[in-house]
Motif scaffolding. Structure first.
Motif, PDB file in Angstrom:
ATOM      1  N   ASP A 150       0.832  -1.213   0.000  1.00 50.47           N
ATOM      2  CA  ASP A 150       0.000   0.000   0.000  1.00 50.47           C
ATOM      3  C   ASP A 150       0.862   1.257   0.000  1.00 50.47           C
ATOM      4  N   ASP A 151       1.972   1.224   0.735  1.00 52.90           N
ATOM      5  CA  ASP A 151       2.872   2.381   0.754  1.00 52.90           C
ATOM      6  C   ASP A 151       3.433   2.657  -0.636  1.00 52.90           C
ATOM      7  N   LEU A 152       3.736   1.600  -1.369  1.00 53.25           N
ATOM      8  CA  LEU A 152       4.240   1.754  -2.737  1.00 53.25           C
ATOM      9  C   LEU A 152       3.146   2.305  -3.647  1.00 53.25           C
ATOM     10  N   VAL A 153       1.938   1.789  -3.514  1.00 52.31           N
ATOM     11  CA  VAL A 153       0.810   2.279  -4.322  1.00 52.31           C
ATOM     12  C   VAL A 153       0.578   3.759  -4.053  1.00 52.31           C
ATOM     13  N   LEU A 154       0.627   4.168  -2.801  1.00 51.86           N
ATOM     14  CA  LEU A 154       0.420   5.572  -2.448  1.00 51.86           C
ATOM     15  C   LEU A 154       1.527   6.454  -3.023  1.00 51.86           C
ATOM     16  N   ALA A 155       2.742   5.940  -3.057  1.00 54.43           N
ATOM     17  CA  ALA A 155       3.852   6.706  -3.644  1.00 54.43           C
ATOM     18  C   ALA A 155       3.654   6.886  -5.141  1.00 54.43           C
ATOM     19  N   VAL A 156       3.162   5.848  -5.806  1.00 60.73           N
ATOM     20  CA  VAL A 156       2.863   5.932  -7.240  1.00 60.73           C
ATOM     21  C   VAL A 156       1.775   6.972  -7.493  1.00 60.73           C
ATOM     22  N   LEU A 157       0.722   6.927  -6.688  1.00 60.92           N
ATOM     23  CA  LEU A 157      -0.370   7.893  -6.845  1.00 60.92           C
ATOM     24  C   LEU A 157       0.106   9.316  -6.577  1.00 60.92           C
ATOM     25  N   GLN A 158       0.975   9.480  -5.581  1.00 60.59           N
ATOM     26  CA  GLN A 158       1.499  10.808  -5.284  1.00 60.59           C
ATOM     27  C   GLN A 158       2.307  11.351  -6.457  1.00 60.59           C
ATOM     28  N   GLN A 159       3.130  10.494  -7.051  1.00 60.14           N
ATOM     29  CA  GLN A 159       3.925  10.938  -8.200  1.00 60.14           C
ATOM     30  C   GLN A 159       3.025  11.334  -9.361  1.00 60.14           C
ATOM     31  N   ARG A 160       1.995  10.537  -9.617  1.00 61.00           N
ATOM     32  CA  ARG A 160       1.060  10.872 -10.697  1.00 61.00           C
ATOM     33  C   ARG A 160       0.345  12.185 -10.406  1.00 61.00           C
ATOM     34  N   ASP A 161      -0.048  12.360  -9.174  1.00 62.91           N
ATOM     35  CA  ASP A 161      -0.740  13.582  -8.778  1.00 62.91           C
ATOM     36  C   ASP A 161       0.171  14.798  -8.978  1.00 62.91           C
ATOM     37  N   ASP A 162       1.398  14.680  -8.516  1.00 66.39           N
ATOM     38  CA  ASP A 162       2.356  15.785  -8.650  1.00 66.39           C
ATOM     39  C   ASP A 162       2.557  16.162 -10.117  1.00 66.39           C
ATOM     40  N   ARG A 163       2.686  15.171 -10.977  1.00 73.43           N
ATOM     41  CA  ARG A 163       2.928  15.438 -12.396  1.00 73.43           C
ATOM     42  C   ARG A 163       1.704  16.061 -13.067  1.00 73.43           C
ATOM     43  N   PHE A 164       0.524  15.579 -12.701  1.00 73.08           N
ATOM     44  CA  PHE A 164      -0.702  16.115 -13.287  1.00 73.08           C
ATOM     45  C   PHE A 164      -0.852  17.596 -12.948  1.00 73.08           C
ATOM     46  N   TRP A 165      -0.675  17.929 -11.663  1.00 70.69           N
ATOM     47  CA  TRP A 165      -0.878  19.324 -11.260  1.00 70.69           C
ATOM     48  C   TRP A 165       0.278  20.215 -11.691  1.00 70.69           C
ATOM     49  N   ALA A 166       1.455  19.666 -11.868  1.00 72.41           N
ATOM     50  CA  ALA A 166       2.560  20.456 -12.426  1.00 72.41           C
ATOM     51  C   ALA A 166       2.231  20.861 -13.860  1.00 72.41           C
ATOM     52  N   ARG A 167       1.642  19.924 -14.620  1.00 71.25           N
ATOM     53  CA  ARG A 167       1.232  20.238 -15.993  1.00 71.25           C
ATOM     54  C   ARG A 167       0.118  21.290 -15.981  1.00 71.25           C
ATOM     55  N   TRP A 168      -0.819  21.137 -15.083  1.00 69.72           N
ATOM     56  CA  TRP A 168      -1.924  22.104 -14.958  1.00 69.72           C
ATOM     57  C   TRP A 168      -1.368  23.487 -14.635  1.00 69.72           C
ATOM     58  N   ASP A 169      -0.478  23.566 -13.639  1.00 68.93           N
ATOM     59  CA  ASP A 169       0.081  24.852 -13.227  1.00 68.93           C
ATOM     60  C   ASP A 169       0.901  25.485 -14.345  1.00 68.93           C
ATOM     61  N   GLN A 170       1.642  24.666 -15.054  1.00 70.51           N
ATOM     62  CA  GLN A 170       2.431  25.169 -16.181  1.00 70.51           C
ATOM     63  C   GLN A 170       1.519  25.784 -17.238  1.00 70.51           C
ATOM     64  N   THR A 171       0.410  25.117 -17.519  1.00 74.66           N
ATOM     65  CA  THR A 171      -0.558  25.619 -18.492  1.00 74.66           C
ATOM     66  C   THR A 171      -1.204  26.907 -17.989  1.00 74.66           C
ATOM     67  N   ALA A 172      -1.592  26.919 -16.719  1.00 75.78           N
ATOM     68  CA  ALA A 172      -2.236  28.107 -16.135  1.00 75.78           C
ATOM     69  C   ALA A 172      -1.324  29.329 -16.196  1.00 75.78           C
ATOM     70  N   SER A 173      -0.024  29.117 -16.023  1.00 69.75           N
ATOM     71  CA  SER A 173       0.913  30.238 -15.986  1.00 69.75           C
ATOM     72  C   SER A 173       1.018  30.948 -17.331  1.00 69.75           C
ATOM     73  N   ARG A 174       0.556  30.299 -18.397  1.00 68.54           N
ATOM     74  CA  ARG A 174       0.662  30.887 -19.734  1.00 68.54           C
ATOM     75  C   ARG A 174      -0.610  31.607 -20.166  1.00 68.54           C
ATOM     76  N   HIS A 175      -1.653  31.581 -19.313  1.00 69.93           N
ATOM     77  CA  HIS A 175      -2.939  32.151 -19.728  1.00 69.93           C
ATOM     78  C   HIS A 175      -3.562  32.964 -18.607  1.00 69.93           C
ATOM     79  N   ALA A 176      -3.565  34.278 -18.774  1.00 77.60           N
ATOM     80  CA  ALA A 176      -4.198  35.149 -17.778  1.00 77.60           C
ATOM     81  C   ALA A 176      -5.715  35.137 -17.904  1.00 77.60           C
ATOM     82  N   ASP A 177      -6.212  34.970 -19.136  1.00 84.54           N
ATOM     83  CA  ASP A 177      -7.656  34.944 -19.390  1.00 84.54           C
ATOM     84  C   ASP A 177      -8.234  33.585 -19.011  1.00 84.54           C
ATOM     85  N   ALA A 178      -9.317  33.589 -18.237  1.00 82.78           N
ATOM     86  CA  ALA A 178      -9.881  32.343 -17.711  1.00 82.78           C
ATOM     87  C   ALA A 178     -10.371  31.413 -18.820  1.00 82.78           C
ATOM     88  N   ARG A 179     -11.038  31.973 -19.838  1.00 82.08           N
ATOM     89  CA  ARG A 179     -11.557  31.104 -20.905  1.00 82.08           C
ATOM     90  C   ARG A 179     -10.415  30.506 -21.717  1.00 82.08           C
TER      91      ARG A 179
END
Length: 200
Positions: free
Chosen positions: A57-86
């Motif tokens: 379970d500890d290994l599974v949680l580490a895998v999920l954490q890594q996936r989560d970190d990468r997903f939101w890093a991509r989201w944040d990177q995208t957000a940083s390029r667009h001031a307009d909400a739409r």
């Protein structure tokens, strides 16, 4: 004379184990893969795995954490390029649509993992998967608030369902499928709300 491969130490051992487990769990399912297979693929002793991950379970949680970190890093990177909400929303949906329609995609790792466990089997794993969805809901609500459309929370829920649906059907079709219409669906939802706002 060929050099011996450099022996991994410390955090590099952990990172290798998580990377191998990430691929194995995604391709085969979490419950179908035991820790023996992970260490075999890693070329390590089982003690190396247990030093970092006392339980599977500890290994599974580490895998999920890594996936989560990468997903939101991509989201944040995208957000940083667009001031307009739409513009940001369309850009976020563009990369999500690309992920869901790429060849070999097998669905959302969080939904897939949660489906393998009941709360009795691992409440912690299911809760970690739910946290990813809660964060998606929070970020979509923040975006729809910035859009200033009527009933923004309802729109955020609709977008959430559309994204999860795209991930789900994207894992079924070899390529494309209905997930290729994710951005168009969001446009329809937004245009409909803005038309009603003008009409009122």
């Amino acid at each position: 004379m060929t050099e011996k491969p450099k022996q991994l130490r410390g955090i590099a051992v952990r990172d290798k184990l998580v990377g191998i487990a990430t691929d194995l769990f995604y391709d085969n399912g979490v419950r179908a893969i035991g820790v023996d297979e992970v260490v075999r693929r890693a070329g390590m002793a089982k003690a190396s795995l247990y030093r970092w991950f006392p339980t599977k379970d500890d290994l599974v949680l580490a895998v999920l954490q890594q996936r989560d970190d990468r997903f939101w890093a991509r989201w944040d990177q995208t957000a940083s390029r667009h001031a307009d909400a739409r513009a940001e929303l369309d850009a976020q949906l563009a990369w999500i649509q690309d992920v869901a329609t790429r060849e070999g995609y097998r669905g959302c790792a969080f939904v897939n993992t949660a489906a393998e466990f009941s709360n009795a089997q691992s409440e912690q794993i299911r809760q970690r998967c739910a946290e990813h969805e809660h964060e998606l809901a929070r970020r979509l609500r923040a975006l729809t608030t910035r859009l200033g459309v009527p009933d923004g929370d309802r729109l955020a829920d609709q977008l959430h369902l559309a994204i999860v649906g795209a991930f789900a059907v994207g894992g079924i079709y070899p390529t494309g499928g209905p997930a290729i219409r994710l951005r168009a669906l969001a446009e329809d939802l937004l245009d409909g709300r803005q038309a009603r706002s003008v009409g009122n």
